[in-house]
Design a protein around this motif. Sequence first.
Motif, PDB file in Angstrom:
ATOM      1  N   THR A 153       0.831  -1.209   0.000  1.00  0.00           N
ATOM      2  CA  THR A 153       0.000   0.000   0.000  1.00  0.00           C
ATOM      3  C   THR A 153       0.859   1.250   0.000  1.00  0.00           C
ATOM      4  N   ALA A 154       1.946   1.246   0.808  1.00  0.00           N
ATOM      5  CA  ALA A 154       2.814   2.420   0.872  1.00  0.00           C
ATOM      6  C   ALA A 154       3.483   2.676  -0.479  1.00  0.00           C
ATOM      7  N   ILE A 155       3.982   1.609  -1.136  1.00  0.00           N
ATOM      8  CA  ILE A 155       4.633   1.779  -2.447  1.00  0.00           C
ATOM      9  C   ILE A 155       3.622   2.279  -3.473  1.00  0.00           C
ATOM     10  N   ARG A 156       2.418   1.757  -3.389  1.00  0.00           N
ATOM     11  CA  ARG A 156       1.399   2.130  -4.375  1.00  0.00           C
ATOM     12  C   ARG A 156       0.859   3.544  -4.133  1.00  0.00           C
ATOM     13  N   GLU A 157       0.659   3.902  -2.871  1.00  0.00           N
ATOM     14  CA  GLU A 157      -0.003   5.173  -2.579  1.00  0.00           C
ATOM     15  C   GLU A 157       0.931   6.212  -1.974  1.00  0.00           C
ATOM     16  N   GLY A 158       2.149   5.832  -1.665  1.00  0.00           N
ATOM     17  CA  GLY A 158       3.119   6.764  -1.108  1.00  0.00           C
ATOM     18  C   GLY A 158       3.206   6.715   0.397  1.00  0.00           C
ATOM     19  N   ARG A 159       2.180   6.262   1.065  1.00  0.00           N
ATOM     20  CA  ARG A 159       2.235   6.142   2.534  1.00  0.00           C
ATOM     21  C   ARG A 159       1.145   5.187   3.017  1.00  0.00           C
ATOM     22  N   PHE A 160       1.343   4.729   4.290  1.00  0.00           N
ATOM     23  CA  PHE A 160       0.376   3.812   4.877  1.00  0.00           C
ATOM     24  C   PHE A 160       0.326   4.066   6.381  1.00  0.00           C
ATOM     25  N   HIS A 161      -0.892   4.227   6.898  1.00  0.00           N
ATOM     26  CA  HIS A 161      -1.079   4.454   8.338  1.00  0.00           C
ATOM     27  C   HIS A 161      -1.938   3.346   8.914  1.00  0.00           C
ATOM     28  N   SER A 162      -1.628   2.989  10.133  1.00  0.00           N
ATOM     29  CA  SER A 162      -2.452   1.962  10.787  1.00  0.00           C
ATOM     30  C   SER A 162      -2.273   2.024  12.297  1.00  0.00           C
ATOM     31  N   GLU A 163      -3.193   1.326  12.996  1.00  0.00           N
ATOM     32  CA  GLU A 163      -3.098   1.116  14.444  1.00  0.00           C
ATOM     33  C   GLU A 163      -3.291  -0.358  14.699  1.00  0.00           C
ATOM     34  N   GLY A 164      -2.624  -0.848  15.751  1.00  0.00           N
ATOM     35  CA  GLY A 164      -2.827  -2.247  16.090  1.00  0.00           C
ATOM     36  C   GLY A 164      -1.809  -2.728  17.092  1.00  0.00           C
ATOM     37  N   TRP A 165      -1.976  -3.962  17.488  1.00  0.00           N
ATOM     38  CA  TRP A 165      -1.057  -4.551  18.451  1.00  0.00           C
ATOM     39  C   TRP A 165       0.262  -4.925  17.782  1.00  0.00           C
ATOM     40  N   ARG A 166       1.379  -4.604  18.473  1.00  0.00           N
ATOM     41  CA  ARG A 166       2.716  -4.994  18.056  1.00  0.00           C
ATOM     42  C   ARG A 166       3.398  -5.710  19.215  1.00  0.00           C
ATOM     43  N   LEU A 167       4.540  -6.342  18.880  1.00  0.00           N
ATOM     44  CA  LEU A 167       5.245  -7.138  19.886  1.00  0.00           C
ATOM     45  C   LEU A 167       6.590  -6.518  20.237  1.00  0.00           C
ATOM     46  N   ARG A 168       6.919  -6.524  21.527  1.00  0.00           N
ATOM     47  CA  ARG A 168       8.259  -6.147  21.960  1.00  0.00           C
ATOM     48  C   ARG A 168       9.146  -7.405  21.927  1.00  0.00           C
ATOM     49  N   LYS A 169      10.399  -7.184  22.218  1.00  0.00           N
ATOM     50  CA  LYS A 169      11.354  -8.300  22.210  1.00  0.00           C
ATOM     51  C   LYS A 169      10.968  -9.381  23.201  1.00  0.00           C
ATOM     52  N   ASP A 170      10.428  -8.957  24.386  1.00  0.00           N
ATOM     53  CA  ASP A 170      10.088  -9.936  25.420  1.00  0.00           C
ATOM     54  C   ASP A 170       8.722 -10.575  25.195  1.00  0.00           C
ATOM     55  N   GLY A 171       8.100 -10.300  24.042  1.00  0.00           N
ATOM     56  CA  GLY A 171       6.809 -10.901  23.713  1.00  0.00           C
ATOM     57  C   GLY A 171       5.612 -10.108  24.200  1.00  0.00           C
ATOM     58  N   GLU A 172       5.857  -9.040  24.957  1.00  0.00           N
ATOM     59  CA  GLU A 172       4.757  -8.218  25.461  1.00  0.00           C
ATOM     60  C   GLU A 172       4.117  -7.442  24.305  1.00  0.00           C
ATOM     61  N   ARG A 173       2.813  -7.304  24.373  1.00  0.00           N
ATOM     62  CA  ARG A 173       2.111  -6.538  23.349  1.00  0.00           C
ATOM     63  C   ARG A 173       2.014  -5.079  23.755  1.00  0.00           C
ATOM     64  N   PHE A 174       2.029  -4.202  22.742  1.00  0.00           N
ATOM     65  CA  PHE A 174       1.725  -2.789  22.988  1.00  0.00           C
ATOM     66  C   PHE A 174       0.937  -2.271  21.805  1.00  0.00           C
ATOM     67  N   TRP A 175       0.165  -1.235  22.049  1.00  0.00           N
ATOM     68  CA  TRP A 175      -0.678  -0.668  20.988  1.00  0.00           C
ATOM     69  C   TRP A 175       0.126   0.391  20.252  1.00  0.00           C
ATOM     70  N   ALA A 176       0.230   0.204  18.958  1.00  0.00           N
ATOM     71  CA  ALA A 176       1.117   1.066  18.185  1.00  0.00           C
ATOM     72  C   ALA A 176       0.334   1.893  17.176  1.00  0.00           C
TER      73      ALA A 176
END
Length: 641
Positions: free
Chosen positions: A80-103
Amino acid sequence: MPTSHERATPVSTESYKALVEAVVDYAIYMLDRDGRIISWNAGAARIKGYHRDEVLGRHFSCFFTEEDRAAGKPETAIATAIREGRFHSEGWRLRKDGERFWALTALDVVHDEQGRLIGLAKITRDMTEQHALQEALAASERNFRLLVQGVSDYAIYMLDPAGRINSWNSGAERIKGYSSDEVIGSHFSRFFTPEDRAADLPARALATCLAEGRFESEGWRIRKDGSRFWAHAVVEVIRGPDGEHLGFAKVTRDITERRDTQQRLEEAREQLLQAQKLEAIGQLTGNIAHDFNNLLTVVRGAADLAMRLDPDPRVRRQLEVIAQAADTGTGITRQLLTFARRQPLQVRRIAPADALQKTLQLVRQSLRPGIALSSSIPHDLPAIEVDLNQLELALLNLAVNARDAIQDDGEIHLGAAVRVLDGEVDGLRGSFLALSVSDTGCGIPPELEDRIFEPFFTTKQFGRGTGLGLSQVYGFTRESGGGVQIASRTGEGTTVTLFLPCSEAVEAVNPRILVVEDDPALAQVACDMLEMMDYEVLLARSGAEALQLLRHTPHVDLVFSDIVMPGGINGVELANHVRRRLPEVPILLTTGHSAAQQDGALAYPVLDKPYTYEQLQERLREHLVRAPARAPAAAAHGGAG
């Protein structure tokens, strides 16, 4: 300082790198076009937990959750970013220790000076705390909506600034009868009565609420089916953070039952106050009537003595006038004592249908031409126990009042019906005979209704009445264990209803007396007397005939027998036989000889011959009152045999 014509020194690449490296609140790093990490700043190390050496060359999908990787979200973001120039989103991501955070993430394409794609810039911010607050707020709002929606005793809904409905809870649907699809977008004035809409009450309610912040009222509202209910309604204004008017919150509760209960309580309180007032007046009236009777006794007695002592005809005429005035005063005190319930009633069980038909004749004689008299008197009315003379007088008093209330032509109606009361009339409960006298007269002004039973209170012209008629009605009815109800509308007429208790488990017939007398003339006189007293009479010429009648008669209330009779069974022997077989039936014997000379006669009450009408009536009343009431025919015993 540089002059205005001097050019700013360009920022070097190293300076940009130092700036990016110094940012710790954002993860800023570069990806090649395939998504592998080619740079890493301090913010990325702080947020994601990886050291620079641990992530360079790795694919950035390592920060995605397993379910997002399975869904192909990393590849979608790059495409999407290559096609439209940018891409925005929200969602859960993972840290190194496996903990989730909202990004909160942004992915932008990066080109070189020649416009060639050399990679993608990735910026990530940890929004876990903000997301938790938003989720808590959303959960709170969701729970609030569920709470409001779940309330069924209150209609809670929102209005826009113009008064149109834009939300609707289950309580509103239950109380008003409309589903949300039927009312959303319509004006809330649809729930008001036509008279309130004509008075512009809905608009005035919103205007008051807008001016004062709140509007509260009670009144009739309309359900979907057209029925009315008494509502307690509150409207409150809703404003935004900057004070802008967003609409109104409307809360309505159906309080019809509470209002009805309050009204019944008020009516009961008014009835109690009225009863207490009349009771106090009755006590005063009774005391006055008692003292006045003493004075009248002196006046009447002195007049009688004076007429015997003075032969002068002129004096006698004046004394007769005094005696007549005393007699008139005696009649007035008798009515006062009836109101005060100190006048003894001659109570007996009667069939009301017959008595009312006779009363109709008395009422008809008291009416003037132009007033029609009608009636509705069922023949199967239950028996009542009253003083018949007082009942006739009460109905006649009501008829006279009704007549006087009709100025020209009109109608008076006498009605009778059985009513079951549950405290709504003078606190009475049970089955009552309702006797109503209705007229088409001028009616009673509301402010006078509470006074019409007071002695000497009258709205008639001077000389046209004593004001004691309705007080007699009230006293007689209350003394008989009943009550009085008045319904009147000025200019339309009045209905006064007397409620008299029905006799329980008693046939609507007069007491039945078996007369046993061998002398034909004496038997005829005795039977005529008893029938004039409204008794049902059976006649037997001998003791043997009496026993035969008892075997085949469902019930008798008293046996009245001569003692001396020819044949095998005399009156005492008959009485002994009845006493053994029917111990509940009273027995009254009569004889022209001394009762002491008759063997066994002293075991029974005896009325000596010759006896008067009054003596016979008194002895019968005494023994019938002591006897049990007659049961219905279906439940009666089968006689003496």
